[in-house]
Design a protein around this motif. Structure first.
Motif, short mmCIF file in Angstrom:
data_model
loop_
_atom_site.label_atom_id
_atom_site.label_comp_id
_atom_site.label_asym_id
_atom_site.label_seq_id
_atom_site.Cartn_x
_atom_site.Cartn_y
_atom_site.Cartn_z
N ASP A 168 0.89 -1.16 0.00
CA ASP A 168 0.00 0.00 0.00
C ASP A 168 0.93 1.21 0.00
O ASP A 168 1.49 1.59 1.03
N LEU A 169 1.12 1.82 -1.19
CA LEU A 169 2.22 2.77 -1.39
C LEU A 169 1.98 4.12 -0.72
O LEU A 169 2.92 4.77 -0.28
N CYS A 170 0.72 4.56 -0.65
CA CYS A 170 0.36 5.85 -0.02
C CYS A 170 -0.74 5.52 0.99
O CYS A 170 -1.92 5.67 0.70
N ALA A 171 -0.36 5.10 2.15
CA ALA A 171 -1.29 4.34 3.01
C ALA A 171 -1.99 5.14 4.11
O ALA A 171 -2.99 4.69 4.64
N PRO A 173 -4.24 7.89 6.19
CA PRO A 173 -4.22 7.43 7.59
C PRO A 173 -4.52 5.94 7.79
O PRO A 173 -4.44 5.47 8.90
N GLY A 174 -4.89 5.19 6.74
CA GLY A 174 -4.91 3.75 6.93
C GLY A 174 -6.24 3.05 6.71
O GLY A 174 -6.33 1.84 6.93
N GLY A 175 -7.27 3.77 6.26
CA GLY A 175 -8.58 3.14 6.06
C GLY A 175 -8.50 1.95 5.11
O GLY A 175 -9.03 0.87 5.38
N ASN A 192 3.18 2.16 3.37
CA ASN A 192 4.14 3.25 3.24
C ASN A 192 3.41 4.58 3.08
O ASN A 192 2.34 4.63 2.46
N ASP A 193 3.96 5.63 3.65
CA ASP A 193 3.46 6.98 3.37
C ASP A 193 4.62 7.95 3.60
O ASP A 193 5.30 7.87 4.63
N SER A 194 4.83 8.85 2.65
CA SER A 194 6.01 9.74 2.76
C SER A 194 5.90 10.70 3.92
O SER A 194 6.92 11.21 4.40
N PHE A 225 8.84 6.19 3.14
CA PHE A 225 9.67 6.59 2.00
C PHE A 225 8.86 7.43 1.02
O PHE A 225 7.63 7.39 1.01
N ASP A 226 9.59 8.14 0.15
CA ASP A 226 8.96 8.77 -1.00
C ASP A 226 8.59 7.63 -1.95
O ASP A 226 9.46 6.95 -2.49
N GLY A 227 7.29 7.43 -2.15
CA GLY A 227 6.82 6.29 -2.95
C GLY A 227 7.35 6.30 -4.37
O GLY A 227 7.44 5.24 -5.00
N THR A 228 7.67 7.49 -4.90
CA THR A 228 8.14 7.54 -6.30
C THR A 228 9.48 6.82 -6.45
O THR A 228 9.87 6.46 -7.55
N VAL A 243 -2.21 1.88 -5.15
CA VAL A 243 -1.60 3.21 -5.33
C VAL A 243 -2.72 4.24 -5.18
O VAL A 243 -3.37 4.64 -6.15
N ASP A 244 -2.97 4.64 -3.95
CA ASP A 244 -4.07 5.56 -3.62
C ASP A 244 -3.44 6.95 -3.43
O ASP A 244 -3.10 7.33 -2.33
N VAL A 245 -3.33 7.67 -4.52
CA VAL A 245 -2.44 8.83 -4.58
C VAL A 245 -3.00 10.10 -3.92
O VAL A 245 -4.21 10.25 -3.79
N PRO A 246 -2.10 11.03 -3.57
CA PRO A 246 -2.57 12.37 -3.17
C PRO A 246 -3.20 13.02 -4.40
O PRO A 246 -2.72 12.83 -5.52
N CYS A 247 -4.30 13.75 -4.20
CA CYS A 247 -5.00 14.37 -5.33
C CYS A 247 -5.64 15.68 -4.85
O CYS A 247 -5.36 16.13 -3.74
N1 SAM Z 1 -4.78 5.23 1.35
C1 SAM Z 1 -5.02 6.15 2.43
C2 SAM Z 1 -6.20 5.67 3.23
O1 SAM Z 1 -7.03 4.90 2.73
O2 SAM Z 1 -6.31 6.07 4.39
C3 SAM Z 1 -5.21 7.56 1.95
C4 SAM Z 1 -4.05 8.08 1.14
S1 SAM Z 1 -4.14 9.78 0.76
C5 SAM Z 1 -5.32 9.83 -0.51
C6 SAM Z 1 -2.63 10.05 -0.07
C7 SAM Z 1 -1.42 9.90 0.81
O3 SAM Z 1 -0.27 9.99 -0.04
C8 SAM Z 1 -1.22 10.96 1.87
O4 SAM Z 1 -1.26 10.37 3.14
C9 SAM Z 1 0.15 11.55 1.58
O5 SAM Z 1 0.91 11.80 2.76
C10 SAM Z 1 0.79 10.45 0.77
N2 SAM Z 1 1.86 10.88 -0.15
C11 SAM Z 1 2.02 12.06 -0.79
N3 SAM Z 1 3.12 12.04 -1.55
C12 SAM Z 1 3.66 10.80 -1.40
C13 SAM Z 1 4.83 10.17 -1.91
N4 SAM Z 1 5.66 10.81 -2.76
N5 SAM Z 1 5.10 8.92 -1.52
C14 SAM Z 1 4.28 8.25 -0.66
N6 SAM Z 1 3.18 8.81 -0.14
C15 SAM Z 1 2.87 10.07 -0.51
#
Ligand code: SAM
Length: 373
Positions: A168-171, A173-175, A192-194, A225-228, A243-247
């Protein structure tokens, strides 16, 4: 004319107002006649779902059911009915998946595996009753996690099966990580979450819902880590990658001026979101094993952050990394859950839950890819 005091003190360019102007300009074109009703829903109170915690011993489930709540997943349309027979199956049939090379083909019907262990309770259509906060059981584990019920769809669509390794690359708060763990099929989960602060919140969430023996190092890894950059850490490895990205988090951007991506100070960050999203999806693709599956998701209606990102990542995966991908159709998921959610019609790539006053979930965009090589 005497101006009210607020007129002199109120900032001219509130981020929420800028967000609405931006959405009116772009989504009225993108969604056409649908936009006015989606707009009203986006500006109204959202609806939650209660992701049920299988690890908690709490009678809350029966209480919620007595209040009229139901599990939208087990109550979904019967996938074995003749109408859906050809679209669902425990075993996957790769022949019915569209292939993507330099361009994206039309999506075709494909079987879909849905975990029977994820349960998410919602009040019926049109019922806007709010959930009470979850209570801890005698082991201090909370009985449910409140989230947009449409956010559970990416976890279901990921199709986690017995003994899978999952990233779970951008995880935070964890839902979604919690939903993935509810499947009780994951052999090893890497979250993982940066953001370090959000990763701390993610740890607190996991410890409030999951028994300690399931959070040991051999079953779970939490990183910041930085997921990229993930491709430099681990390649060709995971069975499933989320890959649940920031948007632009459209709902939040219309409701909250604090920490709003439409604030003037964050224009550069907002404009570079699609590039970041492409890099994250590409990293997720590289982290998956050949044959593995990747689920891309956002909570925006934006074409540039949704289909545009998927198309670009598919192209870069092939051109720069020699990775061939298939787009896996999510039409069966749409058919199963169309009584709970409103889905955007006729997306050429992926599916999207659009907000509606009678079922005010979303927006959630999701697109599933499978690595062929
Ligand atoms: N999946 C999460 C959930 O269900 O609770 C929500 C994720 S939220 C939409 C996007 C997350 O991406 C944020 O927590 C943010 O900190 C993280 N993020 C932003 N840039 C990132 C990066 N380069 N690598 C990893 N995570 C990143």
């Amino acid at each position: 004319r005497v101006k009210g005091k607020w007129a002199t003190t109120r900032p001219k360019h509130l981020p929420t107002r800028l967000a609405l102007q931006h959405f009116d300009a772009t989504y009225s074109v993108q969604l056409g006649q649908l936009w006015p009703s989606v707009r009203v829903a986006l500006l109204s109170e959202r609806k939650y779902g209660a992701l049920f915690n299988n690890f908690s011993n709490n009678p809350d489930l029966e209480k919620l059911q007595a209040q009229g709540c139901g599990d939208f997943i087990s109550n979904g349309e019967d996938p074995t009915s003749s109408e859906h027979n050809s679209e669902f199956g425990a075993e996957e049939d790769s022949s019915s998946v569209s292939t993507v090379s330099s361009h994206v083909d039309r999506q075709q019907q494909s079987p879909l595996w849905l975990s029977p262990n994820i349960k998410c309770l919602v009040f019926p259509r049109g019922d806007i009753t709010r959930f009470k906060p979850a209570r801890p059981d005698k082991f201090n584990l909370l009985s449910y996690y409140l989230m947009d019920a449409a956010s559970v769809l990416p976890c279901l669509a990921l199709g986690v099966q017995k003994n899978h390794t999952v990233l779970d690359l951008c995880a935070a708060p964890g839902g979604k990580a919690l939903a993935l763990l509810q499947t009780q099929s994951v052999r090893f989960l890497c979250v993982n979450d940066s953001s370090v602060s959000r990763t701390s919140r993610l740890k607190r969430v996991l410890h409030s819902y999951i028994p300690k023996p399931l959070l040991t190092d051999d079953k779970l890894r939490i990183t910041s880590f930085d997921g990229t950059m993930w491709g430099e850490i681990e390649r060709n490895s995971f069975d499933r990658v989320l890959v649940d990205v920031p948007c632009t988090t459209d709902r939040h951007s219309l409701m909250e001026d604090d920490n709003n991506i439409f604030s003037r100070s964050r224009v550069g960050e907002r404009r570079s979101l699609p590039q970041l999203q492409v890099e994250l999806l590409l990293a997720g693709i590289i982290a998956a094993c050949p044959g593995g599956e990747i689920l891309y998701s956002t909570c925006t209606l934006s074409l540039n952050q949704n289909q545009g990102v998927v198309e670009r990542a598919i192209q870069l995966a092939e051109e720069n990394h020699g990775i061939q991908l298939q787009v896996v159709s999510l039409r069966p998921l749409v058919k199963k859950f169309r009584n709970t959610f409103h889905f955007a019609p006729d997306l050429h790539l992926g599916e999207m839950v659009i907000p509606h006053l009678a079922a005010n979930f979303g927006p959630i965009y999701l697109c599933k890819l499978r690595r062929l090589t």
